[in-house]
Scaffold this motif. Structure first.
Motif, PDB file in Angstrom:
ATOM      1  N   LYS A  15      52.897  32.785  60.172  1.00  0.00           N
ATOM      2  CA  LYS A  15      52.957  33.066  58.737  1.00  0.00           C
ATOM      3  C   LYS A  15      54.385  33.318  58.257  1.00  0.00           C
ATOM      4  O   LYS A  15      54.592  33.753  57.124  1.00  0.00           O
ATOM      5  N   ASN A  16      55.352  33.067  59.150  1.00  0.00           N
ATOM      6  CA  ASN A  16      56.782  33.198  58.819  1.00  0.00           C
ATOM      7  C   ASN A  16      57.178  34.625  58.450  1.00  0.00           C
ATOM      8  O   ASN A  16      58.114  34.836  57.679  1.00  0.00           O
ATOM      9  N   GLN A  17      56.487  35.606  59.014  1.00  0.00           N
ATOM     10  CA  GLN A  17      56.872  36.996  58.783  1.00  0.00           C
ATOM     11  C   GLN A  17      58.127  37.359  59.572  1.00  0.00           C
ATOM     12  O   GLN A  17      58.853  38.278  59.199  1.00  0.00           O
ATOM     13  N   TYR A  18      58.352  36.657  60.677  1.00  0.00           N
ATOM     14  CA  TYR A  18      59.593  36.804  61.436  1.00  0.00           C
ATOM     15  C   TYR A  18      60.318  35.471  61.340  1.00  0.00           C
ATOM     16  O   TYR A  18      59.979  34.511  62.029  1.00  0.00           O
ATOM     17  N   GLU A  19      61.302  35.361  60.498  1.00  0.00           N
ATOM     18  CA  GLU A  19      61.956  34.086  60.257  1.00  0.00           C
ATOM     19  C   GLU A  19      62.924  33.693  61.365  1.00  0.00           C
ATOM     20  O   GLU A  19      63.143  32.516  61.619  1.00  0.00           O
ATOM     21  N   ASP A  20      63.511  34.674  62.019  1.00  0.00           N
ATOM     22  CA  ASP A  20      64.522  34.354  63.028  1.00  0.00           C
ATOM     23  C   ASP A  20      64.341  35.165  64.304  1.00  0.00           C
ATOM     24  O   ASP A  20      64.059  34.623  65.363  1.00  0.00           O
ATOM     25  N   LYS A  21      64.472  36.459  64.195  1.00  0.00           N
ATOM     26  CA  LYS A  21      64.444  37.329  65.370  1.00  0.00           C
ATOM     27  C   LYS A  21      63.322  38.350  65.259  1.00  0.00           C
ATOM     28  O   LYS A  21      63.039  38.860  64.172  1.00  0.00           O
ATOM     29  N   LEU A  22      62.689  38.641  66.402  1.00  0.00           N
ATOM     30  CA  LEU A  22      61.658  39.675  66.434  1.00  0.00           C
ATOM     31  C   LEU A  22      62.287  41.063  66.365  1.00  0.00           C
ATOM     32  O   LEU A  22      63.442  41.244  66.762  1.00  0.00           O
ATOM     33  N   VAL A  46      53.466  35.848  74.444  1.00  0.00           N
ATOM     34  CA  VAL A  46      53.969  35.055  73.315  1.00  0.00           C
ATOM     35  C   VAL A  46      55.046  34.077  73.785  1.00  0.00           C
ATOM     36  O   VAL A  46      55.089  32.926  73.358  1.00  0.00           O
ATOM     37  N   PHE A  47      55.916  34.541  74.680  1.00  0.00           N
ATOM     38  CA  PHE A  47      56.953  33.672  75.241  1.00  0.00           C
ATOM     39  C   PHE A  47      56.324  32.512  76.012  1.00  0.00           C
ATOM     40  O   PHE A  47      56.741  31.352  75.877  1.00  0.00           O
ATOM     41  N   ALA A  48      55.312  32.812  76.829  1.00  0.00           N
ATOM     42  CA  ALA A  48      54.654  31.776  77.626  1.00  0.00           C
ATOM     43  C   ALA A  48      53.970  30.743  76.750  1.00  0.00           C
ATOM     44  O   ALA A  48      53.799  29.586  77.153  1.00  0.00           O
ATOM     45  N   HIS A  49      53.606  31.132  75.543  1.00  0.00           N
ATOM     46  CA  HIS A  49      52.945  30.218  74.610  1.00  0.00           C
ATOM     47  C   HIS A  49      53.929  29.456  73.735  1.00  0.00           C
ATOM     48  O   HIS A  49      53.533  28.797  72.774  1.00  0.00           O
ATOM     49  N   GLY A  50      55.203  29.542  74.064  1.00  0.00           N
ATOM     50  CA  GLY A  50      56.178  28.680  73.409  1.00  0.00           C
ATOM     51  C   GLY A  50      56.573  29.084  72.015  1.00  0.00           C
ATOM     52  O   GLY A  50      57.051  28.259  71.238  1.00  0.00           O
ATOM     53  N   MET A  51      56.431  30.370  71.694  1.00  0.00           N
ATOM     54  CA  MET A  51      56.760  30.836  70.346  1.00  0.00           C
ATOM     55  C   MET A  51      58.120  31.510  70.278  1.00  0.00           C
ATOM     56  O   MET A  51      58.669  31.683  69.189  1.00  0.00           O
ATOM     57  N   LEU A  52      58.660  31.908  71.429  1.00  0.00           N
ATOM     58  CA  LEU A  52      59.890  32.700  71.450  1.00  0.00           C
ATOM     59  C   LEU A  52      60.895  32.134  72.443  1.00  0.00           C
ATOM     60  O   LEU A  52      60.531  31.480  73.427  1.00  0.00           O
ATOM     61  N   ARG A  53      62.168  32.450  72.169  1.00  0.00           N
ATOM     62  CA  ARG A  53      63.253  32.155  73.098  1.00  0.00           C
ATOM     63  C   ARG A  53      63.917  33.471  73.468  1.00  0.00           C
ATOM     64  O   ARG A  53      64.296  34.258  72.603  1.00  0.00           O
ATOM     65  N   ARG A  54      64.056  33.736  74.760  1.00  0.00           N
ATOM     66  CA  ARG A  54      64.708  34.955  75.226  1.00  0.00           C
ATOM     67  C   ARG A  54      66.213  34.746  75.275  1.00  0.00           C
ATOM     68  O   ARG A  54      66.689  33.744  75.802  1.00  0.00           O
ATOM     69  N   VAL A  55      66.952  35.718  74.753  1.00  0.00           N
ATOM     70  CA  VAL A  55      68.412  35.717  74.863  1.00  0.00           C
ATOM     71  C   VAL A  55      68.809  37.027  75.518  1.00  0.00           C
ATOM     72  O   VAL A  55      68.612  38.105  74.939  1.00  0.00           O
ATOM     73  N   ARG A  56      69.328  36.939  76.727  1.00  0.00           N
ATOM     74  CA  ARG A  56      69.655  38.139  77.495  1.00  0.00           C
ATOM     75  C   ARG A  56      70.642  39.017  76.727  1.00  0.00           C
ATOM     76  O   ARG A  56      71.680  38.569  76.249  1.00  0.00           O
ATOM     77  N   SER A  58      70.212  40.317  73.876  1.00  0.00           N
ATOM     78  CA  SER A  58      70.103  40.205  72.417  1.00  0.00           C
ATOM     79  C   SER A  58      68.679  40.363  71.916  1.00  0.00           C
ATOM     80  O   SER A  58      68.458  40.894  70.837  1.00  0.00           O
ATOM     81  N   GLY A  59      67.683  39.869  72.672  1.00  0.00           N
ATOM     82  CA  GLY A  59      66.301  40.018  72.249  1.00  0.00           C
ATOM     83  C   GLY A  59      65.555  38.704  72.211  1.00  0.00           C
ATOM     84  O   GLY A  59      65.920  37.730  72.881  1.00  0.00           O
ATOM     85  N   TYR A  60      64.502  38.682  71.383  1.00  0.00           N
ATOM     86  CA  TYR A  60      63.632  37.517  71.271  1.00  0.00           C
ATOM     87  C   TYR A  60      63.832  36.831  69.926  1.00  0.00           C
ATOM     88  O   TYR A  60      63.811  37.486  68.879  1.00  0.00           O
ATOM     89  N   TYR A  61      63.986  35.504  69.961  1.00  0.00           N
ATOM     90  CA  TYR A  61      64.181  34.721  68.747  1.00  0.00           C
ATOM     91  C   TYR A  61      63.010  33.736  68.580  1.00  0.00           C
ATOM     92  O   TYR A  61      62.527  33.166  69.562  1.00  0.00           O
ATOM     93  N   VAL A  62      62.592  33.554  67.340  1.00  0.00           N
ATOM     94  CA  VAL A  62      61.501  32.633  67.038  1.00  0.00           C
ATOM     95  C   VAL A  62      61.988  31.197  67.214  1.00  0.00           C
ATOM     96  O   VAL A  62      63.052  30.830  66.718  1.00  0.00           O
ATOM     97  N   ILE A  63      61.204  30.395  67.932  1.00  0.00           N
ATOM     98  CA  ILE A  63      61.542  28.990  68.123  1.00  0.00           C
ATOM     99  C   ILE A  63      61.214  28.227  66.852  1.00  0.00           C
ATOM    100  O   ILE A  63      60.077  28.264  66.366  1.00  0.00           O
ATOM    101  N   LYS A  64      62.203  27.533  66.314  1.00  0.00           N
ATOM    102  CA  LYS A  64      62.023  26.742  65.118  1.00  0.00           C
ATOM    103  C   LYS A  64      61.590  25.332  65.507  1.00  0.00           C
ATOM    104  O   LYS A  64      62.236  24.674  66.318  1.00  0.00           O
ATOM    105  N   LYS A  65      60.491  24.867  64.915  1.00  0.00           N
ATOM    106  CA  LYS A  65      60.002  23.534  65.210  1.00  0.00           C
ATOM    107  C   LYS A  65      60.813  22.492  64.444  1.00  0.00           C
ATOM    108  O   LYS A  65      61.110  22.669  63.270  1.00  0.00           O
ATOM    109  N   PRO A  66      61.168  21.381  65.080  1.00  0.00           N
ATOM    110  CA  PRO A  66      61.946  20.353  64.391  1.00  0.00           C
ATOM    111  C   PRO A  66      61.166  19.602  63.324  1.00  0.00           C
ATOM    112  O   PRO A  66      61.729  19.058  62.404  1.00  0.00           O
ATOM    113  N   LEU A  67      59.831  19.564  63.459  1.00  0.00           N
ATOM    114  CA  LEU A  67      59.011  18.834  62.500  1.00  0.00           C
ATOM    115  C   LEU A  67      58.481  19.800  61.460  1.00  0.00           C
ATOM    116  O   LEU A  67      57.319  20.188  61.455  1.00  0.00           O
TER     117      LEU A  67
END
Length: 236
Positions: A15-22, A46-56, A58-67
């Motif tokens: 629902k785009n409540q987290y636009e960039d970072k958790l 959530v990470f295993a389901h492909g929704m987040l990118r871990r940055v050591r 810094s935290g968790y960032y939302v993966i932006k879909k290209p389409l």
């Protein structure tokens, strides 16, 4: 408990409540009123389901879909794949709900013995009032104790988890293109023989028991599948 937190975070991302970072782990602990360990386990899901990118560091960032214009189905999500669609949730219209025995075709598709009694649920699924897919699902009755008319109107996986604490462990997905037979074509408003993208799935419990298998036919315009993989180094 961590599954509920993970599902809530996924819905918030869709629902785009987290636009960039958790938020930080501490902030999520306060938001959900759970322990830090529960939050960490939820984030792992959530990470295993492909929704987040871990940055050591810094935290968790939302993966932006290209389409961005496509209604993306995330194939890495295991709660209820077809309700976790970008722009969702999906709404259902139940076409058929009954009990049958598996014939040779269904037994092979579901990796089950011939003659297994299964619940059959055929639903049309709608996204923003437009037909998204036709879903044909089967649940072995010796594994799934009971499904009601009400339960098949919404997320069946959520019903099984909340009622029987039944949670899927692994899923086998097979994507294919198939010609629509007469009944499928009539249900989705296409011509018999038209080609459509199909997805066959088998869902297993942790003990290896099949508790669901399904076939979904997608008819929505601007449709995309998304897969998340994690690279594993294999040392010689």
């Amino acid at each position: 408990m961590y599954h509920e937190v993970a599902e809530s975070i996924i819905q918030a991302i869709l629902k785009n409540q987290y636009e960039d970072k958790l938020p930080t782990e501490k902030e999520l602990v306060e938001e959900y009123g759970v322990s830090r360990n529960t939050v960490r386990k939820a984030l792992d899901v959530v990470f295993a389901h492909g929704m987040l990118r871990r940055v050591r560091g810094s935290g968790y960032y939302v993966i932006k879909k290209p389409l961005q214009s496509a209604k993306v189905l995330n194939m890495s999500i295991g709660f209820d794949e077809n309700s976790m669609v970008s722009g969702g949730p999906l709404k259902s219209k139940v076409v058929q709900f009954d009990t049958i025995e598996t014939n040779e075709d269904l037994a092979a598709r579901g990796n089950l013995p011939l003659g297994t009694k299964v619940y059959r649920v055929i639903r049309l699924r709608y996204l923003e009032e437009r037909l998204y897919s036709l879903e044909e699902s089967y649940f072995p009755r010796d594994v799934v104790p009971y499904l009601s008319d009400e339960s098949v109107q919404n997320s069946i996986f959520s019903f099984l988890r909340e009622t029987y604490q039944m949670t899927g462990d692994t899923t086998e997905n097979y994507v294919h293109v198939q010609a629509l037979d007469e009944r499928y074509a009539e249900l989705v408003g296409k011509k018999e023989g038209d080609q459509a993208l199909g997805l066959d799935a088998i869902n297993y419990l942790a003990n290896g028991t099949v508790f669901n298998f399904s076939r979904t036919i997608f008819v929505y315009d601007s449709f995309a599948l998304y897969y998340h993989t994690q690279n594993i180094d294999v040392k010689k």
